[in-house]
Each structure stands twice: as structure tokens, then as C-alpha cells.
Design an enzyme around this catalytic site. Structure first.
Site, PDB file in Angstrom:
ATOM      1  N   ASP A  59       0.712  -1.292   0.245  1.00  0.00           N
ATOM      2  CA  ASP A  59      -0.100  -0.493  -0.105  1.00  0.00           C
ATOM      3  C   ASP A  59       1.042   1.201   0.014  1.00  0.00           C
ATOM      4  O   ASP A  59       1.084   1.548  -1.106  1.00  0.00           O
ATOM      5  CB  ASP A  59      -0.888  -0.287   1.341  1.00  0.00           C
ATOM      6  CG  ASP A  59      -2.316  -0.143   0.836  1.00  0.00           C
ATOM      7  OD1 ASP A  59      -2.607   0.579  -0.768  1.00  0.00           O
ATOM      8  OD2 ASP A  59      -3.572   0.349   1.434  1.00  0.00           O
ATOM      9  N   ASP A  96      -9.522  -2.490   2.074  1.00  0.00           N
ATOM     10  CA  ASP A  96      -9.609  -2.006   3.855  1.00  0.00           C
ATOM     11  C   ASP A  96     -10.701  -2.602   4.809  1.00  0.00           C
ATOM     12  O   ASP A  96     -10.715  -1.957   5.355  1.00  0.00           O
ATOM     13  CB  ASP A  96      -9.293  -0.635   3.483  1.00  0.00           C
ATOM     14  CG  ASP A  96      -8.562   0.304   2.515  1.00  0.00           C
ATOM     15  OD1 ASP A  96      -7.423  -0.618   2.802  1.00  0.00           O
ATOM     16  OD2 ASP A  96      -8.548   0.976   1.843  1.00  0.00           O
TER      17      ASP A  96
END
Length: 471
Positions: A303, A349
Site C-alpha cells: 500500500d 481495507d
């Protein structure tokens, strides 16, 4: 990732896989109900869960009702985006985690119960390769959008996700009805449609959509399923059987799918997104606490690199049009186009921390049953201790509760930073430390760090044996 502006959907390797296709005889042989185990003292035990009743159903689905009410209210009154985002993500993880606990249920002798379902176990290799494969997929999409017409690419993507969104909604409905209604619904297993998919198993093996089962396992599974469905031995193993309950679920999903394709409404998008997330959390097992730590750590660096180190993530995110995110309307129109603005939360997420939190919930149930037995306590003594110690939800599920608090803290930090800098943020940058850290802190408080670190649901030895059989 969390994005404060519209038309910048996130993408990560944690985007949940599409739901499994309708039942065929070529299903993944490595998908099975969780054999709850521990490596402590090299002993293996199976977790027996009691039947699920009305109170359990209330605990599992009350947050989903809260999310539905919040979504409905958002169409009538203004709900702050941070509050809406926290409600949607945490309710989805809650429902998915208890759904995973339900699918892992075992009856007497370790036999599957009516609540048990097939799950996909991630091996250690899958965990190590996830960030690498995700990076390849991300960069591949970057090249596709760079050299191909964006309109046609998004058209295919939208059709793909709409199709599997319909299937996912149908599966969620069927799973709930079969679990909590059981034999009270006499028509739910009645076959209403059969059709064959030519070369299904061959194509499935070529493209690697699932691990091909061994011949013996496939034959045993096929015979068992054919007996239930009344299929003869000469039937095509790729025959798809749709029952009455499946049909009802697919019909409801189709209505939502048409709504999504025609109107592209944010509520339809979120329904698909929640369905994908619930399916992924319920049907994915990371196998062990160590695997979960390794997976989240790898995605943490993934990420950070793709968001802050290159423009690949931003380019793909702005181009990608599909229900891989939840939308939260801000009820503010753009000055130039007049379009309504929305904030976005990527499904990755929700799903990746979600499967880790679901693991913690299963560990809570494991430590109240098998771990007590392995420590030499009798059933009567364990029951008495349970009645004495278990006085509330936190006492029953300390690891689940603490990790949910960690997720809340991490997501709140992400939202705060996003609002301060008015820029998209990689949510896993904040969620991974808070989720993993909260579980480790809880284990140290309870003096169970070693037990948590050694906890396994599917040993690597079993995974390797399955892999050899498949080869």
C-alpha cells in the site's frame, strides 16, 4: 484506500475474489470446513460449536440492520461521512466475522453441521505471494488503461462485477436461510434448473481459478452431490444445479444488478460491495495467526509503495469503474460538472483486516473450548469456570473485541489524516499496526502470547499434502 474525492476508486491486491460459481463437481478440493487446531504440544483437536439459534442470529445480523438503516437515513438526512464510513466498514466486518464462525461450525465427532460451508484456505505460499501478485495485477491494469480505450475496459469490468455481484447476493441469502430456517423451508433444496458448462473443469484448471482436486476426492465429492441432487453416474461433472432457494436469491440479486447497471446508484454499488466483502471474509481463511501477520505486513508495504512511491495506483484508481469500493455521499456538487461528490473506501481495507479479525473471533471460541480441554480441565470444571468468568461480550470474545477497537482506531486515524491533508490515504498504513498490535497486546494481557502465535486452523503439512494430491 480511503479517497476524499469522487471518481478515484482504490485498487489493491486485497480486492476480494469473485464468489464461487454455482455448485459443480469440480470445486476446489482444498476448500473445507475449518479443522480448528493448535500446534501446542504437537496435539491436534477439532472445535465443536453448538447449533446457532435466534440470539446468535441477532448478534450476527443486528449490525447489518444498523448499516441498512444508516444507508436509508443517508438518503433522507445528512450523515457525516466519517461516521457513515465507520458504521459501514465495522458492521460489514462484524457480520462477516460471525458468518465465518458459523461456516466453521463442527458437530459431534468433527462432522460438518448444517451451518458448515466450504472455505478457501490460504497456504503459506499464498500469503507470501499476495503482495507480489497484487502488484502484477495493478501494473497490468495500468498498462491496459494506458493503451486501451477506457470506455470498453470499464464496460467489461462493470459487466463482470455485476454478474458476480448477483451470484454473491444470491449466495448470501441462501446461506442465511439454510442456516437459520433449515428444514422449515421445504422447497429450498428442490431443483428448479439444471444446465451444463462445457469444458468447465478444463478451463478452470488452465486459468488457475481454483486448485484442481485429486481424482479420488473429486469422484467422492461428485458421487455425494449427485446422490443428494438425484443425478445419475453418467451426468456431466460440470453440471450446474440451481435450487429454489438459489433461484430466489439470484432473482433478488438480478434486480439489484439491473439497478446498478442502469442507474449506477451509490446504494446499489454499496450493496454489491458489502456482498463481496461478506463473501470474502466468510469464505477465506488465512490459516494461522502467523500467516495473518505476514499477509498484513506484506500488504502494508504494498500500500505504501504504490500510493506514495508511484503514480500507478492513482492512475488506475481514477480510471477503474466497478463496485470494489463503498461510496459515501457528501451531498456537494462539483462546480464544473454538477456531479455529486462522494468519499470512497476500498473493499481491500475492509476484507483484509476483516479476515484477520474473523480469525481472532474463531480463536476466542477455540480458547474457550479446545484450549481448556488441552490444559487438562474436565468438562464440568471448564463449564463452571466459563460460567464464572464469562459475564459479558468482551469476556467471551476478548480478541475479537480488542481487534475491532484497533480497527476503529486505525480507520479513525486514516479519516483524520485524509481530512487534514485533503488527499487519498493508504488505509492499511494505519490499520495494520492497530489491528495486529491490539491482538498482541490483548494476548500479553491474558498471558496467552505463545498460544496465539502458535494458533493454526489448517496446518502447513495438510496444505502440502493437498498440493501433492492436486499435482
Amino acid at each position: 484506500h480511503i479517497h476524499p474525492h469522487p471518481h478515484t476508486p482504490p485498487l489493491s491486491p486485497s480486492t476480494p475474489p469473485p464468489p464461487s460459481r454455482p455448485d459443480t463437481a469440480g470445486n476446489n478440493a482444498r476448500r473445507s470446513s475449518y479443522p480448528m487446531t493448535s500446534t501446542q504440544d504437537n496435539r491436534t483437536t477439532k472445535l465443536n460449536l453448538p447449533p446457532f439459534d435466534a440470539p446468535t442470529m441477532l448478534v450476527e445480523f443486528a449490525p447489518l440492520a444498523v448499516l441498512g438503516l444508516a444507508t436509508l437515513a443517508c438518503n433522507l438526512v445528512y450523515i457525516p461521512v466519517p461516521l457513515h464510513m465507520l458504521i459501514a466498514s465495522m458492521c460489514t466486518i462484524w457480520v462477516g466475522s460471525f458468518g465465518a464462525l458459523r461456516t466453521s461450525a463442527k458437530g459431534e465427532g468433527g462432522e460438518p453441521t448444517p451451518q458448515s460451508e466450504e472455505v478457501h484456505h490460504m497456504s503459506r505460499r499464498d500469503v507470501y505471494m499476495s503482495p507480489i501478485l497484487g502488484s502484477c495485477l495493478l501494473f497490468g491494469l495500468y498498462l491496459v488503461y494506458k493503451f486501451c480505450p477506457k470506455f470498453y475496459v470499464n464496460l467489461l469490468i462493470k459487466a463482470y462485477f455485476a454478474l458476480f455481484g448477483v451470484v454473491s447476493i444470491g449466495e448470501q441469502i441462501a446461506s442465511v436461510v439454510r442456516t437459520y430456517c433449515g428444514k422449515k423451508v421445504e422447497w429450498h433444496d428442490r431443483v428448479v434448473l439444471r444446465f451444463k458448462i462445457p469444458f468447465f473443469n478444463t478451463l478452470d484448471a488452465i486459468f488457475g481459478l481454483s486448485d484442481p482436486p485429486s481424482k479420488k476426492e473429486a469422484q467422492d465429492k461428485s458421487e455425494s452431490e449427485d446422490d443428494k441432487a438425484g443425478v445419475t453416474e453418467e451426468s456431466d461433472p460440470a453440471e450446474v444445479v440451481i435450487t429454489g432457494l438459489d433461484g430466489v436469491g439470484l432473482l433478488i440479486g438480478s434486480v439489484i444488478g439491473i439497478w446498478y447497471v442502469v442507474k449506477n446508484h451509490w446504494v446499489a454499488n454499496n450493496i454489491f460491495g458489502v456482498a463481496f466483502s461478506l463473501h470474502a471474509i466468510r469464505m477465506l481463511s488465512i490459516g494461522s495467526f502467523f500467516n495473518g501477520v505476514v499477509l498484513l505486513t506484506g500488504l502494508f508495504f504494498y500500500d505504501v509503495f504504490w500510493v506514495f512511491g508511484t503514480d500507478v495506483m492513482v492512475t488506475v484508481a481514477k480510471s477503474f469503474d466497478g463496485p470494489i469500493k463503498l461510496l459515501f455521499p457528501r451531498w456537494v456538487q462539483e462546480a464544473e460538472t454538477g456531479k455529486w461528490q462522494s468519499s470512497l473506501l476500498g473493499l481491500g481495507d475492509i476484507v483484509m483486516p476483516g479476515i484477520f479479525i474473523a480469525l481472532m473471533l474463531r480463536f476466542d471460541r477455540y480458547r474457550k473450548t479446545d484450549m481448556i480441554a488441552m490444559n487438562g480441565k474436565t468438562d464440568a470444571k471448564a463449564e463452571a469456570e466459563g460460567k464464572k468468568n464469562v459475564t459479558g461480550f468482551y469476556s467471551k470474545y476478548p480478541y475479537f473485541s480488542s481487534t475491532m477497537v484497533g480497527y476503529f482506531v486505525g480507520l479513525s486515524m486514516t479519516i483524520a489524516v485524509m481530512n487534514v491533508f485533503n488527499a487519498a490515504q493508504p488505509a492499511l498504513l494505519y490499520l495494520v499496526p492497530t489491528c495486529v498490535g491490539s491482538s498482541l497486546i490483548q494476548s500479553m494481557v491474558l498471558g496467552e502470547l505463545q498460544e496465539l502465535w502458535n494458533y493454526e486452523e489448517n496446518s502447513e503439512e495438510e496444505a502440502e499434502k493437498d498440493a501433492k494430491k492436486n499435482d
